[in-house]
Write an enzyme that holds these catalytic residues in place. Structure first.
Site, PDB file in Angstrom:
ATOM      1  N   CYS A  80       0.845  -1.194   0.000  1.00 19.64           N
ATOM      2  CA  CYS A  80       0.000   0.000   0.000  1.00 19.64           C
ATOM      3  C   CYS A  80       0.883   1.247   0.000  1.00 19.64           C
ATOM      4  CB  CYS A  80      -0.900  -0.003   1.240  1.00 19.64           C
ATOM      5  SG  CYS A  80      -1.745   1.571   1.540  1.00 19.64           S
ATOM      6  N   CYS A  83       1.272   5.211   3.513  1.00 21.07           N
ATOM      7  CA  CYS A  83       2.083   5.734   4.622  1.00 21.07           C
ATOM      8  C   CYS A  83       3.552   5.789   4.225  1.00 21.07           C
ATOM      9  CB  CYS A  83       1.896   4.891   5.873  1.00 21.07           C
ATOM     10  SG  CYS A  83       0.240   5.018   6.568  1.00 21.07           S
ATOM     11  N   GLN A 301     -11.398  19.860   5.151  1.00 13.96           N
ATOM     12  CA  GLN A 301     -10.112  19.405   5.674  1.00 13.96           C
ATOM     13  C   GLN A 301     -10.262  18.009   6.280  1.00 13.96           C
ATOM     14  OE1 GLN A 301      -7.179  20.627   5.355  1.00 13.96           O
ATOM     15  NE2 GLN A 301      -7.397  22.809   4.900  1.00 13.96           N
ATOM     16  N   TYR A 330     -10.429  30.681  -3.074  1.00 12.16           N
ATOM     17  CA  TYR A 330     -10.483  29.218  -3.037  1.00 12.16           C
ATOM     18  C   TYR A 330     -11.156  28.795  -1.727  1.00 12.16           C
ATOM     19  CZ  TYR A 330      -6.634  29.912  -6.393  1.00 12.16           C
ATOM     20  OH  TYR A 330      -5.850  30.314  -7.447  1.00 12.16           O
ATOM     21  N   ASP A 409      -6.182  29.806   0.018  1.00 10.81           N
ATOM     22  CA  ASP A 409      -6.107  28.368   0.321  1.00 10.81           C
ATOM     23  C   ASP A 409      -6.251  27.600  -0.991  1.00 10.81           C
ATOM     24  OD1 ASP A 409      -6.040  25.910   1.508  1.00 10.81           O
ATOM     25  OD2 ASP A 409      -8.034  26.021   2.392  1.00 10.81           O
ATOM     26  N   CYS A 436      -0.928  23.354   1.025  1.00 10.45           N
ATOM     27  CA  CYS A 436      -0.681  21.926   1.237  1.00 10.45           C
ATOM     28  C   CYS A 436       0.549  21.466   0.483  1.00 10.45           C
ATOM     29  CB  CYS A 436      -1.906  21.101   0.835  1.00 10.45           C
ATOM     30  SG  CYS A 436      -2.384  21.281  -0.887  1.00 10.45           S
TER      31      CYS A 436
END
EC number: 2.1.1.190
Length: 498
Positions: A80, A83, A301, A330, A409, A436
């Site tokens: 996967c 992480c 979020q 945004y 944002d 981000c």
């Protein structure tokens, strides 16, 4: 000069977003999977370019003090790709992300010594995600040429393997909410029992494409969005009952089930049409004392605990006194601007997604906020249009032109240059930039510097533990004419003292 196959020892100094360790050998960057910051690793070069190389790990000669065995019992060992920092302990993750924000502001933002405050981390960095997006694979039966019918294998509901579209079936995940994992298991069982196929992009056939689960931690409400290549799901009532039971046993309440119709061969997860088939069209979340309705298509979020910290930092940087007009670009469903509205004179939000604008207006009404208005359209198009408006009765244009604080944002790609130029034309006293992606933030900070804004400070917020992503809140202030004169005089005297 290094060659493919050469063996060398490198100290890992950094990590990529995908979790590869990055070391240096005679000035050349070397990317090494399965290593973490602080490792001293013996590696073999597998690909050599002019200024960088890739290598495979042969041996950890000296492990980093922050190296750990992955805690994931679900999909990590299966491949996967979720992480990326699973081998790095949480204090090590926080230190790495804070360093990366500072480094990118220096290197890409042209800032000599940016003030980057201590990253805001989590006390319990597990099961924090309120939105899960599970791709679905195989299951059911398929008919091949000649009328041959064969089983397509067991359904997989999980996450994509790193750098591929192969779905890794994941029954447990340390990032997702218990409600999300319960819904995934219910869908998995339903597909087995009723022989439901999943979408296969190679053949453009199959029904189930994605399972999206939105969990409101503040209220316990859950929305399930089933993305399908079709008009409906056979025996949908059975699936709804299975979802309801599984989510209830996980300690949550299923309040909404929505079909999203997506028949095109595109990389986008969602199609354009949503059809509610059970319960309400929205669920309600509570953040910072405000209630927000969340629909199937709206952005919110993903980490509610950290969202409160992020919004508190935005309000601190905005430094509102009740007299300021705020421009929220945004704006999504209005969460950041609405959290600032109590101390603002007026708030105007601009957002390109029509459903999000409807949600933002409804959220203002729900919370009794009367000083917030919203415009639907691309920010880089709507802001110049509002600035050019000559209509004396256009109150929104008047508020925009007199904005004292601008909230930015943007998506991961950052702001378009024409939008930043329009923000410069507005000339607010302060810009609060929520990003981000530290790289595009740094690029935009440099562009805003050319437009008369100085970077004051930034605070990273760890919204995404165990992954390579980090959120950053930054404050920029407008350089007044007098400030520019003082700087020029200092330079002429042989000193630079901003």
């Amino acid at each position: 000069m290094f060659e493919k196959g050469q063996i060398c020892t490198v100290e890992i100094m950094d990590m990529s977003d995908q979790g590869q360790g990055i070391g240096r050998a005679d000035g050349m960057a070397v990317f090494v999977p399965d290593t973490v910051v602080g490792d001293l690793a013996r590696v073999q070069l597998t690909k050599v370019k002019k200024s960088y190389a890739f290598a495979k790990l042969l041996e950890i000669e000296e492990p980093s003090p922050h190296r750990m065995e992955p805690l994931c019992e679900g999909g990590f060992q299966k491949g996967c790709g979720g992480c990326a920092l699973a081998r790095l302990d949480y204090p090590g993750q926080l230190a790495l992300k804070e360093k990366q924000v500072r480094d990118k502001l220096c290197r890409l933002g042209d800032l000599a010594a940016p003030i980057v405050n201590q990253i805001l981390g989590m006390d319990d960095p597990f099961h924090y995600r309120n939105k899960a997006q599970f791709p679905v694979s195989t299951g059911g039966v398929i008919t091949r040429k000649g009328g041959i019918v064969e089983a397509a294998g067991d359904p997989a509901v999980g996450f994509f393997r790193a750098k591929s579209h192969e779905v890794v079936d994941c029954e447990r995940c340390m990032l997702q909410s218990p409600a999300a994992m319960a819904a995934a298991e219910a869908l998995r069982q339903f597909m087995k029992e009723d022989h439901i196929t999943a979408w296969d992009e190679r053949w453009e056939r199959g029904l189930m494409r994605h399972l999206i689960v939105k969990t409101a931690f503040g209220t316990g409400e859950v929305m399930v969005v089933l993305v399908i290549n079709g008009k409906g799901i056979p025996n949908a009532a059975k699936l709804i009952e299975m979802l309801d039971s599984a989510i209830y046993e996980a300690g949550f309440s299923l309040e909404s089930v929505v079909l999203n119709i997506h028949k095109k061969k595109t990389p986008e997860i969602l199609g354009e049409t949503c059809v509610p088939i059970a319960g309400k069209q929205t669920i309600t979340e509570v953040i910072g004392g405000l209630s927000f309705e969340i629909s199937a298509m709206s952005f919110f979020q993903v980490n509610p605990a950290q969202t409160e910290k992020l919004y508190a930092k935005v309000r601190e940087y905005a430094a509102l006194t009740g007299e300021e007009n705020v421009l929220d670009l945004y704006c999504g469903i209005g969460t950041i601007g609405l959290s600032c509205a109590a101390k603002a004179r007026q708030v105007v939000g601009i957002e390109s997604v029509r459903q999000a604008v409807l949600d933002a207006n409804r959220n203002a009404v729900i919370n009794g906020i009367v000083n917030a208005r919203y415009v639907c359209g691309k920010a880089e198009e709507e802001l110049p249009r509002l600035l050019a408006s000559t209509d004396p009765e256009d109150d929104i244009a008047r508020i925009v032109r007199s904005a004292d604080v601008v909230l930015l944002d943007p998506p991961r790609a950052g702001c378009r240059p024409e939008l930043l130029e329009a923000v410069g034309e507005v000339a607010p006293e302060r810009i609060v930039y929520v990003s981000c992606d530290p790289a595009t933030l740094a690029r935009d900070v440099r562009l805003l510097g050319d437009l008369g804004y100085t970077f004051m400070e930034a605070t990273p917020v760890d919204m995404f533990p165990w992954t390579g992503a980090v959120e950053v809140v930054s404050l920029l202030s407008r350089i007044k004419t007098s400030d520019k004169v003082e700087v020029k005089m200092d330079i002429e005297d042989g000193e630079v003292t901003p």
